[in-house]
Design an enzyme around this catalytic site. Structure first.
Site, PDB file in Angstrom:
ATOM      1  N   THR A   8      42.177  29.458  30.103  1.00 14.14           N
ATOM      2  CA  THR A   8      41.716  30.723  30.693  1.00 14.14           C
ATOM      3  C   THR A   8      40.964  31.555  29.645  1.00 14.14           C
ATOM      4  OG1 THR A   8      43.756  31.883  30.192  1.00 14.14           O
ATOM      5  CG2 THR A   8      43.636  30.767  32.330  1.00 14.14           C
ATOM      6  N   TYR A   9      40.307  32.608  30.150  1.00  9.55           N
ATOM      7  CA  TYR A   9      39.408  33.415  29.313  1.00  9.55           C
ATOM      8  C   TYR A   9      39.615  34.864  29.707  1.00  9.55           C
ATOM      9  CZ  TYR A   9      34.878  34.742  27.248  1.00  9.55           C
ATOM     10  OH  TYR A   9      33.877  35.293  26.502  1.00  9.55           O
ATOM     11  N   HIS A  38      37.335  28.119  30.863  1.00  9.82           N
ATOM     12  CA  HIS A  38      36.983  29.209  31.777  1.00  9.82           C
ATOM     13  C   HIS A  38      36.007  30.143  31.046  1.00  9.82           C
ATOM     14  CE1 HIS A  38      40.882  29.011  34.407  1.00  9.82           C
ATOM     15  NE2 HIS A  38      40.545  27.822  33.959  1.00  9.82           N
ATOM     16  N   LYS A  40      27.832  30.294  45.672  1.00  7.44           N
ATOM     17  CA  LYS A  40      28.208  29.388  44.570  1.00  7.44           C
ATOM     18  C   LYS A  40      27.704  27.978  44.855  1.00  7.44           C
ATOM     19  CE  LYS A  40      32.378  31.963  43.385  1.00  7.44           C
ATOM     20  NZ  LYS A  40      33.767  32.026  43.029  1.00  7.44           N
ATOM     21  N   LYS A  57      54.203  26.441  29.631  1.00  9.65           N
ATOM     22  CA  LYS A  57      55.614  26.026  29.573  1.00  9.65           C
ATOM     23  C   LYS A  57      55.707  24.521  29.826  1.00  9.65           C
ATOM     24  CE  LYS A  57      57.477  30.452  30.992  1.00  9.65           C
ATOM     25  NZ  LYS A  57      57.776  31.300  32.125  1.00  9.65           N
ATOM     26  N   HIS A 106      39.402  36.291  49.097  1.00 10.48           N
ATOM     27  CA  HIS A 106      39.450  37.118  47.884  1.00 10.48           C
ATOM     28  C   HIS A 106      39.844  38.537  48.282  1.00 10.48           C
ATOM     29  CE1 HIS A 106      37.654  39.488  44.500  1.00 10.48           C
ATOM     30  NE2 HIS A 106      38.255  38.533  43.814  1.00 10.48           N
ATOM     31  N   GLY A 108      35.508  37.470  36.839  1.00 10.28           N
ATOM     32  CA  GLY A 108      36.515  38.301  36.165  1.00 10.28           C
ATOM     33  C   GLY A 108      36.816  39.530  37.016  1.00 10.28           C
ATOM     34  N   ASP A 109      37.922  40.189  36.697  1.00 10.78           N
ATOM     35  CA  ASP A 109      38.290  41.401  37.446  1.00 10.78           C
ATOM     36  C   ASP A 109      37.790  42.638  36.731  1.00 10.78           C
ATOM     37  OD1 ASP A 109      39.647  40.426  39.729  1.00 10.78           O
ATOM     38  OD2 ASP A 109      41.290  39.800  38.414  1.00 10.78           O
ATOM     39  N   GLU A 161      46.668  23.951  33.575  1.00 12.63           N
ATOM     40  CA  GLU A 161      46.019  25.147  33.008  1.00 12.63           C
ATOM     41  C   GLU A 161      46.896  25.761  31.922  1.00 12.63           C
ATOM     42  OE1 GLU A 161      44.014  28.313  35.450  1.00 12.63           O
ATOM     43  OE2 GLU A 161      45.633  29.526  34.604  1.00 12.63           O
TER      44      GLU A 161
HETATM   45  P1  FAD Z   1      32.816  36.136  42.582  1.00 10.63           P
HETATM   46  O1  FAD Z   1      32.513  34.786  43.127  1.00 10.63           O
HETATM   47  O2  FAD Z   1      31.700  36.885  41.973  1.00 10.63           O
HETATM   48  O3  FAD Z   1      33.487  36.978  43.758  1.00 10.63           O
HETATM   49  C1  FAD Z   1      33.936  38.304  43.541  1.00 10.63           C
HETATM   50  C2  FAD Z   1      33.852  39.026  44.882  1.00 10.63           C
HETATM   51  O4  FAD Z   1      32.480  39.227  45.229  1.00 10.63           O
HETATM   52  C3  FAD Z   1      34.466  38.237  46.033  1.00 10.63           C
HETATM   53  O5  FAD Z   1      35.030  39.133  46.938  1.00 10.63           O
HETATM   54  C4  FAD Z   1      33.254  37.524  46.646  1.00 10.63           C
HETATM   55  O6  FAD Z   1      33.461  37.161  47.997  1.00 10.63           O
HETATM   56  C5  FAD Z   1      32.182  38.608  46.478  1.00 10.63           C
HETATM   57  N1  FAD Z   1      30.832  38.045  46.374  1.00 10.63           N
HETATM   58  C6  FAD Z   1      30.438  36.916  45.738  1.00 10.63           C
HETATM   59  N2  FAD Z   1      29.109  36.772  45.821  1.00 10.63           N
HETATM   60  C7  FAD Z   1      28.637  37.826  46.533  1.00 10.63           C
HETATM   61  C8  FAD Z   1      27.337  38.246  46.957  1.00 10.63           C
HETATM   62  N3  FAD Z   1      26.236  37.535  46.655  1.00 10.63           N
HETATM   63  N4  FAD Z   1      27.231  39.391  47.665  1.00 10.63           N
HETATM   64  C9  FAD Z   1      28.332  40.144  47.986  1.00 10.63           C
HETATM   65  N5  FAD Z   1      29.587  39.784  47.613  1.00 10.63           N
HETATM   66  C10 FAD Z   1      29.740  38.648  46.894  1.00 10.63           C
HETATM   67  N6  FAD Z   1      39.966  35.772  35.656  1.00 10.63           N
HETATM   68  C11 FAD Z   1      39.824  35.909  34.314  1.00 10.63           C
HETATM   69  O7  FAD Z   1      39.590  37.019  33.828  1.00 10.63           O
HETATM   70  N7  FAD Z   1      39.951  34.837  33.466  1.00 10.63           N
HETATM   71  C12 FAD Z   1      40.205  33.572  33.926  1.00 10.63           C
HETATM   72  O8  FAD Z   1      40.299  32.637  33.139  1.00 10.63           O
HETATM   73  C13 FAD Z   1      40.349  33.397  35.337  1.00 10.63           C
HETATM   74  N8  FAD Z   1      40.598  32.166  35.861  1.00 10.63           N
HETATM   75  C14 FAD Z   1      40.653  32.020  37.220  1.00 10.63           C
HETATM   76  C15 FAD Z   1      40.855  30.726  37.750  1.00 10.63           C
HETATM   77  C16 FAD Z   1      40.931  30.541  39.127  1.00 10.63           C
HETATM   78  C17 FAD Z   1      41.111  29.141  39.684  1.00 10.63           C
HETATM   79  C18 FAD Z   1      40.833  31.659  39.997  1.00 10.63           C
HETATM   80  C19 FAD Z   1      40.955  31.454  41.495  1.00 10.63           C
HETATM   81  C20 FAD Z   1      40.657  32.934  39.486  1.00 10.63           C
HETATM   82  C21 FAD Z   1      40.555  33.126  38.100  1.00 10.63           C
HETATM   83  N9  FAD Z   1      40.354  34.393  37.548  1.00 10.63           N
HETATM   84  C22 FAD Z   1      40.217  34.550  36.189  1.00 10.63           C
HETATM   85  C23 FAD Z   1      40.313  35.577  38.406  1.00 10.63           C
HETATM   86  C24 FAD Z   1      38.885  35.921  38.889  1.00 10.63           C
HETATM   87  O9  FAD Z   1      38.101  36.351  37.799  1.00 10.63           O
HETATM   88  C25 FAD Z   1      39.021  37.022  39.944  1.00 10.63           C
HETATM   89  O10 FAD Z   1      39.618  36.521  41.107  1.00 10.63           O
HETATM   90  C26 FAD Z   1      37.751  37.801  40.266  1.00 10.63           C
HETATM   91  O11 FAD Z   1      38.129  38.956  41.044  1.00 10.63           O
HETATM   92  C27 FAD Z   1      36.731  37.045  41.105  1.00 10.63           C
HETATM   93  O12 FAD Z   1      36.172  36.035  40.396  1.00 10.63           O
HETATM   94  P2  FAD Z   1      35.103  35.035  41.086  1.00 10.63           P
HETATM   95  O13 FAD Z   1      34.628  34.162  40.024  1.00 10.63           O
HETATM   96  O14 FAD Z   1      35.664  34.401  42.317  1.00 10.63           O
HETATM   97  O15 FAD Z   1      33.966  36.095  41.487  1.00 10.63           O
END
Ligand code: FAD
Length: 289
Positions: free
Chosen positions: A48-49, A77, A166, A273, A150, A108-109, A17
């Site tokens: 990443t994005y 991403h 998912k 790196k 999470h 995303g966060d 990555e």
């Molecule tokens: P989601 O799958 O939407 O989950 C978010 C929360 O909602 C979780 O607690 C989940 O359990 C809950 N949830 C999901 N579906 C439902 C539903 N139907 N009803 C109720 N609750 C639900 N962030 C970036 O900004 N850029 C990046 O490039 C990036 N790359 C990443 C790569 C990896 C491998 C990982 C593990 C994380 C990455 N992240 C990145 C961080 C990620 O965006 C955060 O962890 C974010 O908080 C959650 O993303 P998610 O896609 O898992 O979200």
């Protein structure tokens, strides 16, 4: 090439990555490191994005360079938090035009400092983005997963229940959040098997090379620190060269243990790196070939 087809080959898969430069920073600040990493011939490289789309253009350029100039399959991403459907469809058009066929679909966060109206969001969860990309067609789509749960979830059971959205949306593979205790991954894989989730899972490994970054990363990810890991950071946290060497050894050991126990897909968070990823790859060269 679709990443699901790479996984179907039944070989050990090592991927890397990288992150793109911020919006105002020239691509040249990052591309040489990305190219050096590409020369190690990983199975694919992810880019990443920034959540909110601040560095969309640079992310696209880096992914395109990997795919079209450096000869490595790119995994772009894409986050959907705060994005409109039109903006997402435009990005998918751009990916397609640049021959990028693999997307890691993420929520995303939530921004910490800016007020955010969750109710007005067109996409609330990543599974909705996965569904959108699948409906658009022509992409292999990955999603994030969390061996330790999470941070927003009350427990690991709920976490797996939400992961099922998912799966139902058609995600092709999962990439894990970083972890430092392999037992966390093994018990996560058991929980997936118990729910009959059997799509490929890639283990995300973060080599730790700086005392400051590790505190930030662990706070964000909720990753458990093993006693061995804590001792390493305590002992070498203020000695950069020693910590770098110890961090490379720790990540190497983690990867060897994973492969020894049948985990075939490893994603290394390189932090751009090449020297660190290169050392790890050298340490496992006979193991992976
Ligand atoms: P989601 O799958 O939407 O989950 C978010 C929360 O909602 C979780 O607690 C989940 O359990 C809950 N949830 C999901 N579906 C439902 C539903 N139907 N009803 C109720 N609750 C639900 N962030 C970036 O900004 N850029 C990046 O490039 C990036 N790359 C990443 C790569 C990896 C491998 C990982 C593990 C994380 C990455 N992240 C990145 C961080 C990620 O965006 C955060 O962890 C974010 O908080 C959650 O993303 P998610 O896609 O898992 O979200």
């Amino acid at each position: 090439m679709y990443i699901k087809d790479i996984f179907a080959k039944n070989e050990t898969v090592i991927s890397l990555e990288v992150f793109p430069p911020k919006a105002q920073v020239p691509l040249e600040d990052v591309l040489p490191a990305v190219q050096t990493l590409a020369e190690t011939k990983p199975a694919y490289m992810s880019v990443t994005y920034g959540a909110g789309g601040g560095n969309t253009a640079n992310a696209l350029e880096v992914a395109s360079a990997i795919q079209n100039d450096f000869g490595v399959t790119a995994l772009a991403h894409l986050t959907c938090i705060g994005a409109t459907r039109d903006a997402i469809l435009e990005i998918l058009d751009n990916f397609k035009a640049r021959n990028i066929r693999n997307i890691l679909a993420l929520r995303g966060d939530f921004p910490k400092d800016v007020p955010f109206d969750k109710d007005s969001m067109e996409y609330k969860y990543a599974y909705q983005l996965i569904r959108e990309i699948k409906a658009y067609g022509g992409f292999c789509v990955g999603g994030a997963c969390y061996p330790e749960g999470h941070v927003e979830n009350p427990n690991k059971e709920k976490d797996i229940d939400n992961l099922l959205y998912k799966i139902e949306a058609g995600v092709d593979f999962l990439v894990t959040q970083l972890f430092f205790d392999n037992n966390m991954l093994y018990s996560f894989l058991y929980r997936l098997a118990a729910k009959n989730i059997n799509i490929p899972v890639t283990a995300g490994i973060m080599p730790v090379t700086s005392g400051n970054s590790i505190k930030r990363m662990c706070a964000m990810s909720g990753a458990t620190l093993t006693p061995k890991f804590r001792a390493m950071v305590d002992k070498f946290g203020d000695k950069p060269d020693a910590l770098r060497q110890a961090g490379i050894a720790y990540a190497t050991e983690q990867i060897i243990d994973l492969i020894s126990n049948g985990v075939r897909r490893i994603h290394i968070y390189t932090m751009n790196k090449p020297e660190i990823a290169g050392k790890i790859l050298e340490n496992i060269s006979s193991i992976i070939h």
